[in-house]
Design an enzyme around this catalytic site. Structure first.
Site, PDB file in Angstrom:
ATOM      1  N   THR A  16       6.361 -11.496  10.584  1.00  0.00           N
ATOM      2  CA  THR A  16       6.305 -12.756  10.297  1.00  0.00           C
ATOM      3  C   THR A  16       6.092 -13.639  12.567  1.00  0.00           C
ATOM      4  O   THR A  16       5.259 -14.096  12.383  1.00  0.00           O
ATOM      5  CB  THR A  16       7.960 -12.812  10.459  1.00  0.00           C
ATOM      6  OG1 THR A  16       7.883 -12.733   8.839  1.00  0.00           O
ATOM      7  CG2 THR A  16       8.271 -14.598  10.290  1.00  0.00           C
ATOM      8  N   MET A  19      16.547  -4.921   0.012  1.00  0.00           N
ATOM      9  CA  MET A  19      15.855  -5.526  -0.774  1.00  0.00           C
ATOM     10  C   MET A  19      15.701  -5.030  -1.864  1.00  0.00           C
ATOM     11  O   MET A  19      16.354  -6.205  -2.975  1.00  0.00           O
ATOM     12  CB  MET A  19      14.147  -5.600   0.017  1.00  0.00           C
ATOM     13  CG  MET A  19      14.238  -6.784   1.479  1.00  0.00           C
ATOM     14  SD  MET A  19      15.370  -8.835   0.764  1.00  0.00           S
ATOM     15  CE  MET A  19      13.439  -8.526  -0.862  1.00  0.00           C
ATOM     16  N   GLY A  34       5.289  -7.499   0.204  1.00  0.00           N
ATOM     17  CA  GLY A  34       6.260  -7.664   1.126  1.00  0.00           C
ATOM     18  C   GLY A  34       6.717  -7.199   2.274  1.00  0.00           C
ATOM     19  O   GLY A  34       7.278  -7.024   3.324  1.00  0.00           O
ATOM     20  N   LYS A  67      14.290  -1.649  10.956  1.00  0.00           N
ATOM     21  CA  LYS A  67      13.330  -2.244  10.835  1.00  0.00           C
ATOM     22  C   LYS A  67      12.599  -0.923  11.850  1.00  0.00           C
ATOM     23  O   LYS A  67      12.962  -1.140  12.966  1.00  0.00           O
ATOM     24  CB  LYS A  67      13.244  -3.504  11.673  1.00  0.00           C
ATOM     25  CG  LYS A  67      12.358  -4.178  10.859  1.00  0.00           C
ATOM     26  CD  LYS A  67      12.035  -5.660  10.973  1.00  0.00           C
ATOM     27  CE  LYS A  67      11.085  -5.944  10.631  1.00  0.00           C
ATOM     28  NZ  LYS A  67      10.475  -5.563   9.419  1.00  0.00           N
ATOM     29  N   ASN A  82       6.575 -12.652   5.154  1.00  0.00           N
ATOM     30  CA  ASN A  82       7.553 -13.351   5.064  1.00  0.00           C
ATOM     31  C   ASN A  82       7.410 -13.966   3.435  1.00  0.00           C
ATOM     32  O   ASN A  82       7.009 -15.103   3.788  1.00  0.00           O
ATOM     33  CB  ASN A  82       8.303 -13.693   6.440  1.00  0.00           C
ATOM     34  CG  ASN A  82       9.486 -13.938   5.440  1.00  0.00           C
ATOM     35  OD1 ASN A  82      10.213 -14.820   5.405  1.00  0.00           O
ATOM     36  ND2 ASN A  82      11.055 -13.735   6.894  1.00  0.00           N
ATOM     37  N   SER A  86      16.517   1.464  -3.921  1.00  0.00           N
ATOM     38  CA  SER A  86      18.156   1.934  -3.284  1.00  0.00           C
ATOM     39  C   SER A  86      17.946   1.917  -2.038  1.00  0.00           C
ATOM     40  O   SER A  86      19.628   1.069  -1.837  1.00  0.00           O
ATOM     41  CB  SER A  86      18.400   3.445  -3.410  1.00  0.00           C
ATOM     42  OG  SER A  86      17.214   3.925  -2.872  1.00  0.00           O
ATOM     43  N   HIS A 102      15.357  -8.366  14.875  1.00  0.00           N
ATOM     44  CA  HIS A 102      15.879  -7.750  13.268  1.00  0.00           C
ATOM     45  C   HIS A 102      17.470  -6.781  12.961  1.00  0.00           C
ATOM     46  O   HIS A 102      17.393  -6.092  14.371  1.00  0.00           O
ATOM     47  CB  HIS A 102      14.947  -7.361  12.159  1.00  0.00           C
ATOM     48  CG  HIS A 102      13.830  -8.002  11.959  1.00  0.00           C
ATOM     49  ND1 HIS A 102      13.434  -8.569  12.935  1.00  0.00           N
ATOM     50  CD2 HIS A 102      14.158  -9.095  10.857  1.00  0.00           C
ATOM     51  CE1 HIS A 102      12.400  -9.878  11.864  1.00  0.00           C
ATOM     52  NE2 HIS A 102      12.944  -9.600  10.731  1.00  0.00           N
ATOM     53  N   HIS A 103      17.823  -5.716  11.397  1.00  0.00           N
ATOM     54  CA  HIS A 103      18.904  -5.033  11.791  1.00  0.00           C
ATOM     55  C   HIS A 103      17.691  -3.573  12.722  1.00  0.00           C
ATOM     56  O   HIS A 103      17.364  -3.179  12.455  1.00  0.00           O
ATOM     57  CB  HIS A 103      18.745  -4.668  10.528  1.00  0.00           C
ATOM     58  CG  HIS A 103      17.522  -4.265   9.824  1.00  0.00           C
ATOM     59  ND1 HIS A 103      17.098  -3.117   9.342  1.00  0.00           N
ATOM     60  CD2 HIS A 103      16.973  -5.377   8.794  1.00  0.00           C
ATOM     61  CE1 HIS A 103      16.225  -2.890   8.606  1.00  0.00           C
ATOM     62  NE2 HIS A 103      16.293  -4.258   8.267  1.00  0.00           N
TER      63      HIS A 103
END
Length: 269
Positions: free
Chosen positions: A166, A14, A93, A159, A119, A11, A155-156
């Site tokens: 990365t 990603m 990931g 996170k 990444n 849900s 990033h959002h």
């Protein structure tokens, strides 16, 4: 025969994108979409519009070729033990692993193929190489060419880990190329009246806000000029595409811990 795929964190951002991509690719069949036990999304319909999201214990009960996991280190390590017992390959990931946790994944890789990448984007993996090459040309860092190294990422707001995996990998690549020692030269915080830049610093800065997908930048600053190398993700599509390429690779790979997507690129060459 289509590759049987399970997706963790079904849900999440990603997870939802992966489910839609798997449903659209005839090379795959989605056998399981799951969330942690007690999650509000369990027994609701996944992003493909037909698969029910189930609880994570089902991972050990449903026949699967590859698990794709973009969750969090603690959950990933639990999944790795189940996959190891079931002989299910993994594409990981998730980010934020410490060295001890990575060692546990490497141990699981003795029995199953595991591809781990901070990444999955092909473009980001190109950025690693380009930034390292630039550091060599400029004789940055400890090579003495007079170019300071700074790495920034955005990033959002949701996170958790910082800097991103990365960004850390970028720092490690540039450190190696510039003759620097990452553990000694990386600087993750500057604050106060005495925050003067050290001669060999590899500085990191972090932005968290809104729905930023991901931006990574390496900056080399010399006398009278700056060189910036930037990768900006406009959507998660590039991460999804890389993860599916990784799934096709590990479905037929020999048991091993594959660190990064170089193995995929080599197999496709």
């Amino acid at each position: 025969m289509p590759i049987k795929i399970a997706i963790a964190g079904a849900s999440g951002r990603m997870g939802a994108e992966l489910i839609k991509a798997v449903a659209a690719d005839p090379a795959f069949t989605l056998t399981l979409a799951f969330e942690q036990a007690g999650h509000a999304s369990i027994d609701t319909t996944a992003a493909d519009g037909k698969t029910l999201i189930q609880a994570e214990p089902m991972l050990g009960e449903v026949a699967t070729d590859v698990l794709i996991d973009f969750t969090a280190p603690v959950a990933t390590l639990q999944f790795a033990q189940i996959c190891r017992a079931q002989k299910t390959a993994m594409v990981i990931g998730s980010t934020g692993f410490d060295e001890q946790q990575l060692q546990q994944l490497k141990q699981a890789g003795e029995d199953i193929p595991i591809l781990f990448a901070q990444n999955m984007s092909i473009g980001v993996n190109a950025l690693y190489r380009i930034a390292a090459y630039a550091a060599q040309i400029l004789k940055a860092g400890r090579l003495g060419g007079g170019y300071d190294i700074e790495i920034s990422e955005e990033h959002h707001r949701h996170k958790k880990d910082a800097p991103s995996g990365t960004a850390l990998r970028l720092g490690q690549e540039v450190a190696q190329a510039s003759g620097s020692n990452f553990d000694e030269d990386a600087v993750f915080a500057r604050h106060g009246a005495d925050a003067l830049r050290g001669e060999h610093d590899i500085g990191f800065s972090v932005v968290r806000g809104g729905d930023i997908v991901g931006t990574h930048r390496v900056q080399f600053s010399g006398s009278g000029e700056q060189i910036e190398i930037t990768h900006r993700s406009a959507s998660r599509a590039n991460y999804v595409a890389g993860a599916l390429r990784a799934a096709k690779f590990v479905a037929h790979a020999t048991p091993q811990f594959y660190n990064g997507i170089d193995a995929i690129l080599a197999s496709e060459a």
